[in-house]
Write a protein that holds these residues in place. Structure first.
Motif, PDB file in Angstrom:
ATOM      1  N   ASP A  30      -4.724   2.858 -15.600  1.00 15.42           N
ATOM      2  CA  ASP A  30      -4.188   1.586 -15.097  1.00 15.42           C
ATOM      3  C   ASP A  30      -4.069   1.685 -13.593  1.00 15.42           C
ATOM      4  O   ASP A  30      -2.986   1.577 -13.043  1.00 15.42           O
TER       5      ASP A  30
ATOM      6  N   MET B  23       1.614  -1.952 -23.791  1.00 11.91           N
ATOM      7  CA  MET B  23       2.756  -2.191 -22.936  1.00 11.91           C
ATOM      8  C   MET B  23       2.990  -3.690 -22.912  1.00 11.91           C
ATOM      9  O   MET B  23       2.047  -4.463 -22.954  1.00 11.91           O
TER      10      MET B  23
ATOM     11  N   ARG C 160      -0.994   6.586 -21.770  1.00 12.93           N
ATOM     12  CA  ARG C 160      -1.468   5.267 -21.376  1.00 12.93           C
ATOM     13  C   ARG C 160      -2.875   5.379 -20.805  1.00 12.93           C
ATOM     14  O   ARG C 160      -3.159   6.285 -20.016  1.00 12.93           O
TER      15      ARG C 160
ATOM     16  N   ARG D  78      -7.104  -4.284 -12.860  1.00 10.99           N
ATOM     17  CA  ARG D  78      -6.387  -3.080 -13.295  1.00 10.99           C
ATOM     18  C   ARG D  78      -6.053  -3.218 -14.771  1.00 10.99           C
ATOM     19  O   ARG D  78      -6.388  -4.201 -15.407  1.00 10.99           O
TER      20      ARG D  78
ATOM     21  N   ARG E  53       6.120  -5.748  -6.366  1.00  7.62           N
ATOM     22  CA  ARG E  53       7.002  -4.571  -6.366  1.00  7.62           C
ATOM     23  C   ARG E  53       6.779  -3.708  -5.141  1.00  7.62           C
ATOM     24  O   ARG E  53       7.651  -2.937  -4.754  1.00  7.62           O
TER      25      ARG E  53
ATOM     26  N   GLU F 189       4.176  -6.038 -20.347  1.00  4.79           N
ATOM     27  CA  GLU F 189       4.527  -6.103 -18.927  1.00  4.79           C
ATOM     28  C   GLU F 189       4.090  -7.400 -18.273  1.00  4.79           C
ATOM     29  O   GLU F 189       4.096  -7.528 -17.059  1.00  4.79           O
TER      30      GLU F 189
ATOM     31  N   ASP G 281       6.326  -3.777 -14.026  1.00  2.37           N
ATOM     32  CA  ASP G 281       5.420  -4.910 -13.907  1.00  2.37           C
ATOM     33  C   ASP G 281       6.047  -6.179 -14.462  1.00  2.37           C
ATOM     34  O   ASP G 281       5.836  -7.263 -13.934  1.00  2.37           O
TER      35      ASP G 281
HETATM   36 MG    MG Z   1       2.930  -1.266 -15.338  1.00  5.18          MG
END
Ligand code: MG
Ligand code: PEP
Length: 888
Positions: free
Chosen positions: A633, A756, A630, A678, A792, A758, A782
Motif C-alpha cells: 500500500d 481494511m 497487508r 495506492r 494526514r 479506511e 486513513d
Molecule cells: Mg491506511
C-alpha cells in the motif's frame, strides 16, 4: 439561580470532595477536610463556572458574586474573630486558583491580601512582631504587583539585593522591621514609577482585582500550553479559593511544608515530606531555600543535617502524621498535602490525590490490594495507561564506571544523555533539529515547560522534590535531577561548574533521575526491567480484559519486542515498510519505476526471497499467534527520489540515465498521492505484485509451520478497498496463488482474506464487502483522513490552531473522533456482522494505542486492537480498564 460561592470553616462546609468539577480540586478537598473536623482555616470557594462566565461576559464578574463573597467573608470574620481591612485585628486572606485537575504552578496566587499601610501596623501589634508584619507586607506587594499589576518580580528582587548589599546582610531573615519598612517604601515607589499608579490600599479593591487576575491566569500562555499538553478543556475554568491566612513565618515555632503520605518516587509506604521553618508556602514550592525533611527517617536517608520536623516540632508532627493516616484511609489513596504550623498550631491547607511516578503508582496499587483497601479491578483502573511509558525508559548499565561530576535529588526516574543547553528555547530548537539535549537551569518555572518537553532530561541546581522542575518532569515522564547543590550554574558566562570540571553549552552529560547523579559524557544504558508490581497489575489487567492486543510490526525486531511486551499477534504488517532500508529500497524503486509488466516481474523476483524470509521470521516469532499481513500500500511518493541529487543516485544504481528517470518520476507524479494510485488500486493495475506477495506469504507459512510445529493461519489484508468488486478481484488472485502453492508443497494451508476499512464508502457498504471479506481491520489513520477530508501529512499545519481556538478539542489523528469517524466504525461493525456474524473485527490505525480510543473500541465490541510495540502494555491496561468500566 447559580450559587457562585461555597463556604467552609469551623467544622462545616457547603461543598464536598465529589464537587471537584464545580469547586476545583483544592476547594472541594478543603471542604471535605473541614467536614472531617480537621484544622482548616475558614474560607470560601468561587465556583469554576464563574471563570467561564467571566470570559463569556467580556471579562466581567457575575453581578451576584459580590454579595455572596461578602457573606462568605462575614462568616470567615466570625470564625477568626478578625475583620477584613480592620485596623486593630485585620483578617488577611489568600486568593488562590484551583482547577478541576491540578495544574502545578500554572496559575496565580496572592498571599497576605488585606495588608496596607494601616493594617500592617495592626498585624505587627497583634502578632507582637513588627518584623514579621513588614516582611509579610513586602511579600504581598511583590506578589500582588507581579500577579495583578503585571510588574515583573525581578524588579523587587533587585531592590532587595541592593538593600541587603547596602546593609551588609547575607540573608532575607537578617533584615529588621525598620529595614523591611524601608524596602516596602522602595517597592511602593517603584510601582508608582513603573506603572504610574499607586499600590492599592483598599482591601476590597485588592480582593476583586486579585480574583480577576486569577481568572485571567486561566488564559495565560503557560496555562494554555499546559492545557494543550494535558488535554484539559478550556471551558472547565478555574475556581478561586479565598481563605484566612495562617502564618508559617511567625518565628521558629512556625513552619510550612508539603508532604506525601507515601513516597511519590518509589511508592514505599512511608510519610515523605519537606518543610521550612519560619517560611511561607511559596518558599517551599519555589525551591528558593533547600527544605528540611519532615521525618527523621527521611532526614537520615537523604543525609541532611538540619533537624526534621519530627524532632523539632514533635507535637505538631504527631498530629500531622495522624491526619495523614486519616486522610489516606478516607480517600483510599495516597495524598499530597500542604500544611502550615503557626506558633505550634497545625493547619491543613490542601489535600489531593498525590502525583507519583509510574513505579510508585504500581507499588501503591499493589500494596493497597494486599491491605484490602482496594480491589484488583480498582488497582488496574488507577494506573494511567499512558504513564507506563515511564517504565520503558532506559537506565544506566550498572557495570559502567560512573564519572560523577555532581549530584542532587532523584526527582524523576530514568537516565538521559544529551548536550547541555541553558534555555528552554535552545532545547526546543535542538529538538526540531533532532539533537538530544539536557536542559540545565537554576530552577525551572512554568515558562520552561516547552523546553522541558523538548529535552531528554532536566537538571536544576536548586529546589527540592516538590519544586516545579520535579513535579512537572515526573508528570511528563522525563528523567530529572533537582537541587544539584554540588554544581553551580554561572548563567552570565553560560558555564556549569561540577566536581572538578567546568562544562559549557554543548558538552555532553548524563543524568540519572533514579539516583540523582550527574555523570560526564555519554554512558551505556540498559533497557528497563519491568518490576514485579508491573507484572502483577498487568496480570490482573489481562484477566479483566475482553479484547486482545496485537501489534503493528514490520520487522522481526519489532515483533520480538512486541512479544516481550505481551502482544498476542500481529494486527498489521505494512509490507512496504520492509523495503525502507539499505539496498532493498532500490529494488522496490525498480519495481515501482518499471515501465512494463516484464520489468516489474524482474524486480518482483528479487523481492520475493526477501519478503519470504521476513514473513518466515515473523510467523516463527509469533509461533502460531495470528499474523495479519497487508498487501503493498505504498503511497508512491514515499518511495520516489525527489531532489536532483537523489535522482542521480538512483539512476546510477539502476543503470539508467538521470533524464530518463526524471521522466519516469514525473509520469508517476500525483497531485494527491494519499488519494492516488495506492492500496488495492495498485494490485488491480499490477496483479503480478499481489501474486508475488501471496506466494511469499504462503511459502513462508509452510516454512514456519514446519520449523515451529505450530500451524500458521495467515490473515491477508487488502488495503484501501471501497468497492466489493475491488476486493473480489484481488481475492481471486490470492486464491489462485494459494491453490498453486498448496499443489507444489503438497500441504494444506488455511488462510483468511480480509480488508481494511479506511474509506467512508467501505464503512457504509460493509454488509456487501463482508460477503467477500473474512475480517475487517479499521485503518483509522486513513479513515480519519478521508472522513474529515484532511490530509494526514498536512494536518499538523493547522490542527494546533484549531485546538488553540477551541474548534476541536483533540487531534483526531491521535485520539479517535467518536462522533464522526467513530460513527462510521460503528456502522461498519454492525453491517459487517449482519452479513457475517462471527467476523473478526480489529483496529490497526494509530488509535489502537490510544487509551481513549481503546475505550471506544470496547464499547462497539471490536475483537482486538493493534498498536506499535512500545504501546502494547498501554493498550493491555487500557483494554482492561475499558472492560471493567463496561461491566460497571
Ligand atoms: Mg491506511
Ligand atoms: C490506517 O490507515 O489506519 C493504517 C493503519 O494504514 P496506514 O497508516 O499504513 O495507511
Amino acid at each position: 439561580m447559580t450559587k457562585w460561592v461555597y463556604t467552609f470553616g469551623g467544622g462545616r462546609a457547603e461543598g464536598r470532595a465529589s464537587d471537584y468539577e464545580r469547586l476545583g480540586g483544592k476547594g472541594a478537598n478543603l471542604a471535605e477536610m473541614c467536614t472531617l473536623g480537621l484544622p482548616v482555616p475558614p474560607g470560601l470557594t468561587i465556583v469554576a463556572d464563574a471563570c467561564d462566565n467571566y470570559y463569556k461576559n467580556g471579562r466581567k464578574l457575575p453581578e451576584a458574586l459580590k454579595g455572596e463573597v461578602a457573606a462568605g467573608l462575614l462568616q470567615m470574620e466570625a470564625i477568626t474573630g478578625r475583620r477584613f481591612g480592620d485596623t486593630s485585628k485585620p483578617l488577611l486572606i489568600s486568593v488562590r486558583s484551583g482547577a478541576r485537575v491540578s495544574m502545578p504552578g500554572m496559575m496565580d496566587t496572592v498571599l497576605n491580601l488585606g495588608l496596607n499601610d494601616q493594617t500592617v501596623q495592626a498585624l505587627g501589634h497583634d502578632a507582637g512582631d513588627a518584623r514579621f508584619a513588614w516582611d509579610s507586607y513586602r511579600r504581598f506587594i511583590q506578589m500582588y504587583a507581579d500577579v495583578v499589576m503585571g510588574l515583573d518580580h525581578e524588579v523587587f528582587e533587585e531592590i532587595l539585593e541592593d538593600e541587603k548589599a547596602h546593609l551588609g546582610h547575607a540573608l532575607d531573615t537578617d533584615l529588621s522591621a525598620v529595614e523591611w519598612q524601608h524596602v516596602v517604601s522602595r517597592y511602593k515607589a517603584v510601582i508608582e514609577e513603573e506603572l504610574g499608579e499607586a499600590f492599592p490600599q483598599d482591601p476590597e479593591v485588592q480582593l476583586w482585582r486579585a480574583v480577576g487576575a486569577v481568572f485571567a491566569s486561566w488564559m495565560s500562555a503557560r496555562a494554555v500550553t499546559y492545557r494543550l499538553l494535558h488535554n484539559i478543556p478550556e471551558t472547565w475554568g478555574t475556581a478561586v479559593n479565598i481563605q484566612a491566612m495562617v502564618f508559617g513565618n511567625l518565628g521558629n515555632t512556625s513552619a510550612t511544608g508539603v508532604a506525601f503520605t507515601r513516597n511519590p518516587s518509589s511508592g514505599e509506604n512511608e510519610l515523605y515530606g519537606e518543610f521550612l521553618v519560619n517560611a511561607q508556602g511559596e518558599d517551599v514550592v519555589a525551591g528558593i531555600r533547600t527544605p528540611q525533611s519532615i521525618t527523621e527517617a527521611g532526614r537520615i536517608a537523604s543525609g541532611l543535617e538540619r533537624p526534621s520536623m519530627e524532632k523539632l516540632m514533635p507535637e505538631a508532627f504527631a498530629e500531622f502524621r495522624h491526619i495523614c493516616r486519616q486522610l489516606e484511609a478516607h480517600y483510599r489513596d495516597m495524598q499530597d498535602l500542604e500544611f502550615t504550623v503557626e506558633r505550634g498550631t497545625l493547619w491543613m491547607l490542601q489535600t489531593r490525590s498525590g502525583k507519583r511516578t509510574t513505579k510508585a503508582a504500581l507499588r501503591i496499587a499493589v500494596d493497597m490490594v494486599a491491605d484490602g483497601v482496594i480491589t484488583e479491578d480498582e488497582a488496574v483502573s488507577r494506573i494511567d495507561p499512558a504513564s507506563l511509558d515511564q517504565l520503558l525508559h532506559p537506565t544506566i548499565d550498572p557495570r559502567v564506571n560512573r564519572e560523577v561530576i555532581g549530584s542532587g535529588l532523584p526527582a524523576s526516574p530514568g537516565a538521559a544523555t544529551g548536550a547541555i543547553v541553558f534555555t528552554a528555547e535552545e532545547a526546543v530548537e535542538a529538538e526540531a533539529e533532532g539533537r538530544k539535549v539536557i536542559l540545565v537551569r537554576v530552577e525551572t518555572s512554568p515558562e520552561d515547560i516547552h523546553g522541558m518537553h523538548a529535552a531528554e532530561g532536566v537538571l536544576t541546581t536548586r529546589g527540592g522534590m516538590t519544586s516545579h522542575a520535579a513535579v512537572v518532569a515526573r508528570g511528563m515522564g522525563i528523567p530529572c535531577v533537582v537541587g544539584a547543590g554540588t554544581m553551580r550554574l554561572d548563567t552570565r558566562n553560560e558555564r556549569l561548574m561540577g566536581i572538578g570540571i567546568t562544562l559549557q553549552r554543548g558538552d555532553v552529560i548524563t543524568i540519572d533521575g533514579s539516583s540523582g547523579q550527574v555523570l560526564k559524557g555519554e554512558v551505556a544504558m540498559i533497557q528497563p526491567e519491568l518490576s514485579g508490581d508491573f507484572g502483577r497489575i498487568m496480570g490482573w489487567a489481562d484477566r479483566s480484559r475482553r479484547m486482545t492486543v496485537r501489534t503493528n510490526a514490520d520487522t522481526p525486531a519489532d515483533a520480538r519486542a512486541a512479544r516481550s511486551f505481551g502482544a498476542e499477534g500481529i494486527g498489521l504488517c505494512r509490507t512496504e515498510h520492509m523495503f525502507f532500508e539499505g539496498d532493498r529500497i532500490q529494488v522496490m524503486r525498480e519495481m515501482i519505476l518499471a515501465e512494463s509488466e516484464e520489468g516489474r516481474r524482474v524486480a518482483l523476483a528479487k523481492l520475493l526471497p526477501m519478503q519470504r524470509s521476513d514473513f518466515t521470521h515473523l510467523f516463527t516469532i509469533m509461533h502460531g499467534l495470528p499474523v495479519t499481513i497487508r498487501l503493498l500500500d505504498p503511497p508512491l511518493h514515499e518511495f520516489l527520489p525527489k531532489s536532483d541529487e537523489e535522482i542521480a543516485e538512483v539512476a546510477a544504481a539502476m543503470g539508467m540515465g538521470a533524464a530518463l528517470l526524471r521522466q519516469r518520476v514525473d509520469a508517476l507524479h500525483e497531485f494527491n498521492p494519499m488519494l492516488g494510485h495506492r492500496g488495492c488500486r495498485l494490485a488491480i493495475s499490477h496483479p503480478e505484485i499481489v501474486e508475488m506477495q501471496a506466494r511469499a506469504i504462503f511459502e513462508a507459512a509452510i516454512d514456519a509451520a514446519r520449523e515451529t510445529g505450530a500451524a500458521v493461519v495467515p490473515e491477508i489484508m487488502v488495503p484501501l478497498v471501497g468497492l466489493r468488486s475491488e476486493l473480489d478481484y484481488v481475492k481471486a488472485r490470492i486464491d489462485e496463488v494459494a491453490a498453486s502453492v498448496i499443489g507444489e508443497a503438497g500441504m494444506r494451508i488455511d488462510y483468511l482474506v480480509g480488508t481494511m476499512i479506511e474509506l467512508p464508502r467501505a464503512a457504509l457498504r460493509a454488509h456487501v464487502i463482508a460477503e467477500a471479506a473474512e475480517f475487517f481491520s479499521f485503518g483509522t489513520n486513513d479513515l480519519t483522513q478521508t472522513t474529515f477530508g484532511m490530509s494526514r501529512d498536512d494536518a499538523a499545519a493547522f490542527i494546533p490552531t484549531y485546538q488553540r481556538k477551541g474548534i476541536i478539542e483533540h487531534d483526531p489523528f491521535i485520539s479517535l473522533d467518536f462522533d464522526g469517524v467513530g460513527e462510521l466504525i460503528r456502522i461498519a461493525a454492525e453491517r459487517g456482522r449482519q452479513t457475517r456474524a462471527d467476523m473478526k473485527l480489529g483496529i490497526c490505525g494509530e488509535h489502537g494505542g490510544d487509551p481513549a480510543s481503546i475505550h471506544f473500541c470496547e464499547t462497539i465490541g471490536l475483537d482486538y486492537v493493534s498498536c506499535s510495540p512500545f504501546r502494547v502494555p498501554i493498550a493491555r491496561l487500557a483494554a482492561a480498564q475499558a472492560a471493567i468500566k463496561a461491566r460497571g
